[in-house]
Design a protein around this motif. Structure first.
Motif, PDB file in Angstrom:
ATOM      1  N   SER A  16      80.197 -56.265  90.740  1.00  0.00           N
ATOM      2  CA  SER A  16      79.760 -54.941  90.509  1.00  0.00           C
ATOM      3  C   SER A  16      80.655 -54.275  89.938  1.00  0.00           C
ATOM      4  N   THR A  17      80.333 -53.041  89.145  1.00  0.00           N
ATOM      5  CA  THR A  17      81.333 -52.199  88.654  1.00  0.00           C
ATOM      6  C   THR A  17      82.175 -51.402  89.767  1.00  0.00           C
ATOM      7  N   ASP A  18      81.760 -51.256  90.883  1.00  0.00           N
ATOM      8  CA  ASP A  18      82.707 -50.749  91.788  1.00  0.00           C
ATOM      9  C   ASP A  18      83.339 -51.631  92.547  1.00  0.00           C
ATOM     10  N   ASP A  19      83.114 -52.914  92.370  1.00  0.00           N
ATOM     11  CA  ASP A  19      83.955 -54.215  92.758  1.00  0.00           C
ATOM     12  C   ASP A  19      83.316 -54.533  94.161  1.00  0.00           C
ATOM     13  N   ARG A  20      82.280 -53.666  94.579  1.00  0.00           N
ATOM     14  CA  ARG A  20      81.759 -53.774  96.228  1.00  0.00           C
ATOM     15  C   ARG A  20      81.073 -55.099  96.453  1.00  0.00           C
TER      16      ARG A  20
END
Length: 1194
Positions: free
Chosen positions: A655-659
């Motif tokens: 995901s974009t936030d790397d979560r």
């Protein structure tokens, strides 16, 4: 029997009696029901082979037409094709004979010696097959192991009306079994070979599963339409995908869900695990040759203990046939369960199976028991040629066959008698039984076979005409590893000779698999050497699968000098040079940087996808081993390993936030994971087929996930909702990949329908569709048959470009113009995934070759890499090689070929350049028509005051270095005496001047698009000769060394030889089928070589125009010879050798017309080859801008 058949048999009786081995012939006839067990015994009692054959023929003469046909088919099946041909004219008209022939040719197993019919099940299978009605579909026979599925499948197609009505194209049987990717490839290669025995479609084996699938599709469509493919013993759903080619397929399996992964009509026939009491008794009665009613009471108890399993009943029956008085003994053995169960956790639920096998082994003669134990080292579903066991046991073929026949008779071994050579194999349960029972001896048994192999063979001397060649090729390393002979294994795998022998036979894929399989052993010896060889195979895989097979020593010489591969190649090359072989050293290769920055192998099987985290610090990957892996991008250090799905994991995304990391799988599920802890967050399961791809939006403000599936749909998911938000439809085949544009407004999708589509994310409507197939128009395949599966895509950061993988190539496309910007190659096998890093400086690719490669975009992309234009000038002076070149941003470079030193001379917009003969000056022209001369000693510049009207393309100094000749896109040639600053203009051509060549005595030869060749006096500017040479463009000219003749070549597919004294040609040379692009005279002016756009080279006698040799490299399937156009030619001073440039460089023996050596450049489309006067140094530039300075090895 018909009189004709009888007379034919009598006529050839003597030849038959002399040559045939009766035991195998009789097995076929007993299976067909035309010979009884008692008749077999009567034949066996004869003392010699010839007398046994005479007795068999005597019996056949007393039988009917069917017996004659059965005997004929048995001869055919056993490889006695010459003898069968003698009987062919006597074949009576029997409808069933064609059935036996079709089944024999298709590899369908014969009926067991003891056979009982199961009409109800056979009828059910035949009804399901009839329902296919000639259309693609699947009929599945499923049941537990040993329930007789294979026998039922074979029996179902043993029907004349079914074959004639439904499968007139024939039947093709494949024993599949439990396979990994490498094993499946071997099965597919063997099937393709069988279906294309005349090699009319290809002379080489397919090199990977996708290529094999495509080959199989074409073969079934064109050569074997309306035929039935039978897949016996299928274990895994992914295996079926390789056969999912719009065929009619009958398969046997213990798991009926295997067909869930394929499309089309599906029919199922379940088979009960038990025969039932009566059928079981019938089998026993046939084995012991008694009536069912006369069987002893123990027979009923044995059936009860065996639970009616056909396999177990057959094992016991085979024992009773040899020892008919041991009913009570075998019953007690089963009841007491004395024998250890082999597979307690097995899904095969037979209480007595292992006991029955143990009894069978115990009852073997003492003198052959150890030979059966030796078979413990065989792998499942591997057919072993007799010759391998002859080597293992150090025996003659006949002795080995006698022992193996005993095992076959007792159902302890199976025999495949296809052709003259016999192959033997074990049931997988028998393999398990032997390996567990003899586990303490396995290492010694493997060591024994290696020791025996070393007595008879050298690995690198294996030849395809040896019966056992393919077995050793595929399993020699396996036996060494199992024997813990680590030193021998490393010596084998780190040997260029072995790599050549193996890849020449089966391609590089299996060898790559072995490097991965035995990496833990090979790394113990030398990790760097292991990596050297793996890289060598990966980077040259596309060459090691071609025909004719490349010279592997020459390929090795292109490796870095520190590589073990290079050092072995150099050693061997020096030895062969002494015997007259030609080899080339790439002397400036140190200046060439490897494009890939990191190669990691975190998976144990094919890697289907890899992706960067948003911060670029981590890489996630997934693949056929069902895992999700996360590792550091810089070092490859592993951070997470998750058993993510129940089946192969096809895609993953951060995901974009790397979560989060999303994964999707063949199991039809989509999962969301915590990227730091590996904890499962969500599971979605709305797709109806396998999910091939997943991707998050680039903004975390409103996080969406897109997925694409084999159900042809794309779906959008909101992580805050349990159900999908939108479904997008428009593709007509599987959606392989999807990617959001950087601004999240568009979603790109790639499909097996050959298109790339762009969707509006808000409305879910289709915005644009690009047919990628149009970019493969140069393929040799017929367009209607060419299948272009678009695998994956990745957007550039500005959204203007998109990277696409199709087949085994990677392309970078401009979205607006659909024009190709760059391409790169390095993977051995099919590329499954591509992805730019967040800053665009690098990109990832993942492949079937089990590697993930990290590439530097600047080194790959033509827009940003520093690379040379192909118009270079070279001067050879004593021991020096000076190269003047223009790079892609028009800078002028002077390169010392020996030292690699580069001097940047000017940054003008250079279009062409040349060196003066004595290296005093350089000259260059630009796109504006200006010409400048640079004096190298003091950097003084002289500028032409009169420009060309357009870009200058050709420029050359006269021998005295005082005059410069130039031409441009206009029809004018400029002669500039720059010392006196005088100009002469040569104007007579009607169209653009193609090129020119200086002659002696201040003369110049020029040729043009107008079809003429002209001779000029460059002092006076007068036109002295005007030759009207061709109707089309004159593409090239060459001047004989005695200066009396010249040659011309043209787009009209002809070449001509001219005398300067005559205006008509001496000879018109016809025969080329493409544009004749180049020509060259030999030094003694007696020979002329010409090359065309089809890769063909012809050598002619200059005096009479006679064709002496046609030099054309063998064409690989779908590839032009010489890799493309032949663009340049040059003879050696002694006229014995010819060098040619095209897609790569070739050296030819002029006397024989045969190829002496080939040098494969990284790129292709070479324009010119510069050759030193002594014919020992060669310079060229490929279309990737890589400079090659090659020197013959001495």
């Amino acid at each position: 029997m018909d009189a004709k058949a009888r007379n034919c048999l009598l006529q050839h009786r003597e030849a038959l009696e002399k040559d045939i081995k009766t035991s195998y012939i009789m097995d076929h006839m007993i299976s067909d029901g035309f010979l009884t067990i008692s008749e077999e015994e009567k034949v066996r009692n004869e003392p010699t082979q010839q007398q046994r054959a005479a007795m068999l023929i005597k019996m056949i003469l007393k039988k009917d037409n069917d017996s004659y046909v059965s005997f004929y088919n048995a001869l055919l099946h056993e490889g006695y094709k010459d003898l069968a041909a003698l009987l062919h004219d006597g074949i009576p008209v029997v409808s069933s004979s064609s059935v036996r022939t079709v089944l024999c040719e298709g590899g369908v197993p014969q009926r067991p010696v003891v056979f009982v019919t199961r009409k109800k099940l056979v009828n059910a299978i035949q009804q399901k097959l009839s329902k296919l009605k000639g259309e693609p579909g699947w009929v599945t026979i499923h049941g537990m192991a040993g329930c007789g599925k294979s026998v039922l499948a074979a029996e179902a197609v043993r029907d004349h009306s079914l074959l004639e009505g439904c499968f007139p194209g024939g039947v093709h049987w494949v024993s599949v079994g439990k396979q990994d990717k490498s094993g499946l490839l071997m099965k597919l290669q063997n099937l393709c070979t069988r279906l294309d025995q005349d090699e009319s479609f290809s002379q080489r084996l397919p090199l990977n599963i996708e290529e094999a699938k495509d080959r199989l599709r074409i073969l079934m469509l064109r050569k074997h339409p309306r035929s039935l493919l039978i897949l016996d013993d299928v274990w895994d759903s992914w295996v079926l995908k390789a056969f999912d080619n719009q065929c009619q397929i009958l398969l046997t399996t213990r798991d009926k869900s295997v067909t869930d992964s394929v499309m089309g009509p599906k029919y199922v026939v379940p088979v009960e695990s038990s025969l039932g009491k009566e059928k079981g008794l019938e089998i026993l009665s046939l084995f012991v040759n008694m009536k069912k009613a006369d069987l002893p009471e123990q027979a009923h108890s044995i059936i009860k203990e065996c639970k009616g399993s056909p396999l177990v009943v057959s094992l016991i029956g085979a024992l009773l046939r040899d020892f008919p008085n041991r009913w009570e003994y075998y019953l007690k053995q089963l009841q007491n369960k004395q024998f250890k169960r082999i597979r307690k956790s097995s899904s095969y639920d037979y209480e007595a199976l292992d006991e029955a096998m143990s009894i069978s082994v115990e009852m073997l003669r003492e003198d052959i028991k150890d030979y059966y134990i030796d078979l413990s080292i065989l792998q499942k579903d591997v057919k072993v040629p007799t010759k391998v066991l002859c080597i293992l046991w150090d025996m003659e073929t006949e002795e080995v066959e006698d022992i193996l026949q005993e095992f076959v008779n007792k159902s302890l071994l199976f025999c495949d008698r296809n052709g003259k050579s016999f192959c033997y194999y074990l049931h997988d349960l028998q393999v398990d039984f032997l390996t567990e029972k003899n586990c303490s001896q396995l290492q010694d048994l493997h060591k024994k076979i290696i020791t025996q192999f070393q007595r008879y063979h050298q690995p690198h001397t294996l030849s395809p005409d040896q019966e056992d060649c393919m077995y050793w090729c595929n399993f020699l390393a396996y036996h060494m590893a199992s024997a813990k002979m680590h030193k021998e294994l490393c010596a084998l795998m780190f040997s260029l000779d072995w790599i050549k022998a193996k890849t020449e036979l089966v391609g590089p894929a299996h060898l790559i698999h072995e490097f991965v399989e035995y990496r833990h052993i090979l790394d113990e010896k030398d990790c760097a050497v292991s990596e050297n060889f793996q890289e060598f195979l990966s980077l040259n895989g596309h060459l090691l699968g071609r025909q004719p097979f490349p010279n592997i020593i020459q390929l090795g010489l292109c490796e870095p000098e520190t590589s073990e591969v290079y050092q072995q190649a150099k050693l061997q090359a020096k030895q062969e040079v002494d015997n007259g072989m030609l080899y080339l050293e790439w002397i400036n290769k140190k200046n060439i940087t490897n494009l890939s920055r990191l190669v990691v192998r975190p998976h144990t099987d094919a890697v289907y996808h890899a992706c960067f985290s948003e911060d670029g610090q981590r890489i996630a990957s997934c693949g056929a081993d069902k895992t999700l892996q996360v590792f550091k991008a810089e070092t490859g250090e592993k951070l997470l390993e998750i058993k993510a799905h129940e089946d192969e994991v096809l895609c993953c995304a951060f995901s974009t936030d790397d979560r989060f990391i999303s994964t999707c799988s063949v199991d039809k599920k989509v999962k969301i994971w915590n990227s730091m802890t590996g904890e499962l967050v969500h599971t979605y399961d709305e797709h109806s087929e396998q999910v091939n791809c997943c991707h998050f939006t680039n903004s975390s403000h409103h996080l969406l996930l897109a997925t694409g599936s084999s159900d042809c749909f794309l779906k959008l998911w909101d992580l805050n909702q349990k159900e999908c938000r939108n479904t997008m439809f428009g593709h007509t085949n599987s959606v392989n990949h999807c990617r959001f544009s950087p601004d999240d407004k568009l979603l790109a999708s790639c499909s097996a329908d050959g298109t790339l589509k762009l969707w509006d994310v808000t409305s879910a409507n289709e915005r644009k569709s690009i047919n990628v197939k149009q970019f493969f128009l140069n393929s040799e395949d017929p367009q209607e048959d060419m299948e272009v599966i678009v695998k994956c895509c990745s957007w550039s950061a500005d959204g203007a470009r998109i990277m696409v993988a199709a087949k085994n190539k990677i392309f970078l496309w401009n979205i607006d113009s659909c024009s190709k910007v760059a391409d790169c190659r390095g993977h051995l096998s099919w590329v499954h995934g591509v992805m730019f890093s967040p800053d665009g400086s690098s990109f990832l690719t993942s492949s079937d070759d089990q590697t993930i490669r990290l590439w530097e975009t600047k080194k790959v992309c033509k827009n940003s890499a520093v690379m040379l234009k192909q118009e270079v000038d070279v001067v050879f002076q004593e021991n020096e090689v000076m190269v003047l070149a223009v790079d892609h941003i028009r800078r002028l470079q002077l390169i010392n070929g020996k030292t690699g030193q580069i001097d940047y001379l000017t940054e003008a917009q250079v279009s062409c350049c040349c060196l003066s003969p004595h290296l005093q000056y350089i000259a260059f022209g630009d796109e504006n028509g200006a010409i400048e001369i640079l004096e190298l000693v003091n950097n003084r510049i002289f500028q032409s005051r009169i420009r060309h009207k357009t870009t200058v393309w050709h420029i050359e100094f006269t021998a005295d270095e005082k005059t410069l000749i130039s031409s441009s896109d206009d029809s004018e040639i400029q002669v500039w005496n720059w010392h006196l600053d005088k100009f002469i203009f040569l104007r007579a051509h009607q169209e653009t001047v193609k090129d020119f060549r200086l002659l002696k005595n201040s003369r110049l030869l020029s040729w043009s698009f107008d079809g003429t060749v002209k001779v000029w006096n460059i002092v006076t500017g007068n036109k002295e000769k005007d030759f009207v040479c061709h109707q089309g463009t004159v593409l090239s000219c060459d001047i004989s060394h005695d200066a009396t003749k010249f040659s011309s070549t043209s787009a009209d597919k002809t070449a001509k030889i001219w005398s300067f004294d005559l205006l008509l040609p001496l000879h018109e040379l016809r025969g080329h089928n493409g544009c004749v692009r180049c020509s060259a005279f030999s030094v003694d002016s007696t020979l002329l070589a010409t090359g065309d756009d089809n890769g063909e080279i012809r050598i002619w006698n200059v005096s009479n125009g006679e064709l002496l040799h046609l030099c054309a490299p063998l064409s690989e399937e779908g590839a032009a010879t010489h890799g493309g156009w032949v663009t340049d030619l040059c003879f050696s001073p002694d006229g014995k050798m010819l060098i040619s440039a095209g897609g790569y460089i070739k050296w030819w023996n002029v006397v024989t017309g045969e190829s002496s050596q080939t040098f494969y450049t990284n790129g292709t489309n070479l324009k010119k080859i510069h050759v030193s006067p002594d014919f020992k140094t060669y310079v060229t530039v490929d279309n990737l801008g890589i400079l090659y300075i090659l020197q013959t090895l001495e």
